[in-house]
Design a protein around this motif. Structure first.
Motif: not given
Length: 448
Positions: A378-384
């Motif tokens: 959730y966080g990694g994809a969202g930040l990217g």
């Protein structure tokens, strides 16, 4: 729930009756939720081009008013990575469902308030200030919405169809654009210019409150995704998921951001900046340009699932690279037609510009989502995904307005588009393709 080592077999299996019901609900909740969010966002985009310059910046020249209006537009994009970090933490800590309900409420309520906001003539400097604050809230909500909606659909169902399942969240963009732009088009056609500028543009914003209620009912009926539910049951969730994603997957975050340049930056030129450029250069009506954008969005609605399914068969990177190259190829012809073409040619150019976006935006959800393990997804994809908003989408109309003013030629904008395509080609080439990998297996993310 049935647990297994690195297995994608869960309680809600896609071949079981209950599993199929949950897959359909997850896909519907993903599509409808993002439709509502993007409906609100595109309403703002259209109003930023057509209404806000003279409503909130009446003392400025046409050029300065457009720059100021698009500056408030860019603020929302700058807030997106913040939203991705905030909601990415909770999405990877407590779950996708609860987090998505909060993002939906934030987006809908802030849009409803925009529809009630008086102009500068009524409350002075407070009007544009409040507008900027509301845009910040919208950006934060969108920042947390995307990855959760993608995962809601992608982490359910047949993992051989992740491209198609992830695209249900992407479908929300053209549907939201059709509804938002369609509402503005209809009102601008049936109302006088004075009535539209005075109160007509507010009606679609106020309708957001009704749409949010519908979206909440749908999202409250879904269950948590099997992949994340397994993490909770085994107590394997990360304590600081966003920091862990940055620490261990910074390369994927940066590359995910880079792959979006030729998708996001031109898209906001093709859907927002084009409204000002064509109307001011050709004196075509606002309704004509809005209709062209509307038809292009409707075409993309069909193309997104098609190209997403194609990516499941031949790989994400092949489809995505084709879209990036297509974007670079049409950069100069597009502005040649906008500058010198007649009504028919301009209409066709606007519609065709949606095709390369669909080639990229369809498989993009799975391409980025697959780049991160479940406990940090959730966080990694969202930040990217959202980091690109700061450098690509947000500044695009602002920089295009400045480039045209500084150089006197729209081809400077074409060069800007080609540069974005080059960035994307490089980043897609470097990003690992996990189209066929088991993304519920943490070992596929370990470096060798």
């Amino acid at each position: 729930m049935v647990l297994g080592d690195n297995s994608v077999t869960h309680k809600a299996e896609p071949d079981s009756k209950s599993g199929k019901v949950q897959v359909r609900r997850a896909a519907l909740a993903s599509a409808i939720g993002t439709t509502i969010e993007w409906y609100d966002f595109f309403l703002y985009n259209t109003a930023a081009a057509l209404v806000f310059p003279h409503l909130f910046f009446p003392a400025s020249s046409a050029y300065a008013g457009a720059m100021q209006s698009f500056a408030t537009y860019a603020v929302g994009f700058a807030a997106r990575p913040v939203g991705a970090a905030i909601f990415g933490h909770w999405g990877d800590r407590i779950g996708r469902k609860a987090t998505l309900i909060v993002t939906l409420l934030l987006m809908g309520i802030s849009s409803g308030v925009v529809g009630m906001l008086p102009g500068t003539a009524a409350i002075g400097f407070a009007a544009p200030l409040i507008l900027v604050l509301l845009r910040l809230v919208q950006g934060i909500a969108i920042g947390g919405e995307w990855s959760g909606s993608v995962l809601l659909a992608m982490e359910w169902g047949d993992q051989r169809k992740r491209g198609l399942l992830g695209s249900f969240a992407q479908i929300g963009v053209p549907v939201g654009l059709v509804l938002g732009t369609g509402g503005m088009t209809l009102l601008s056609a049936i109302l006088s210019p004075a009535a539209f500028d005075s109160w007509g543009w507010r009606l679609p914003f106020l309708a957001s409150l009704i749409l949010v209620a519908v979206g909440l009912v749908i999202r409250l009926k879904i269950l948590e995704t099997p992949m994340f539910a397994k993490l909770i049951e085994s107590r394997q969730t990360a304590r600081t998921p966003v920091l862990d994603a940055i620490r261990h997957h910074w390369r994927e975050i940066l590359l995910s951001s880079g792959v979006r340049f030729s998708e996001q930056m031109p898209f906001y030129l093709f859907t927002s900046y084009v409204l000002i450029y064509v109307v001011s250069r050709h004196e075509f009506s606002k309704t004509f340009v809005l209709n062209a954008v509307l038809v292009g969005a409707a075409c993309e609605l069909a193309l997104i699932p098609f190209f997403s399914t194609l990516s499941d068969r031949i790989g994400r990177k092949r489809v995505y690279l084709a879209g990036a190259v297509f974007t670079g190829v049409i950069a100069f012809p597009y502005f040649t037609i906008l500058a010198h073409g007649n009504h028919a040619l301009v209409f066709v150019a606007v519609v065709v510009s949606f095709i390369p976006h669909a080639l990229q935006y369809g498989p993009q959800a799975a391409l980025i989502g697959e780049s991160f393990p479940t406990h940090l997804r959730y966080g990694g994809a969202g930040l990217g995904y959202q980091l690109a908003s700061v450098f690509a989408g947000g500044p695009a109309p602002l920089l295009a307005t400045w480039l045209l003013h500084a150089t006197g030629t729209p081809y400077s904008i074409s060069g800007y588009i080609i540069l974005s395509a080059v960035v994307t080609v490089v980043c897609v080439t470097l990003l690992k393709d996990r189209s066929k990998a088991d993304i519920d297996d943490v070992t596929v993310y370990q470096r060798t």
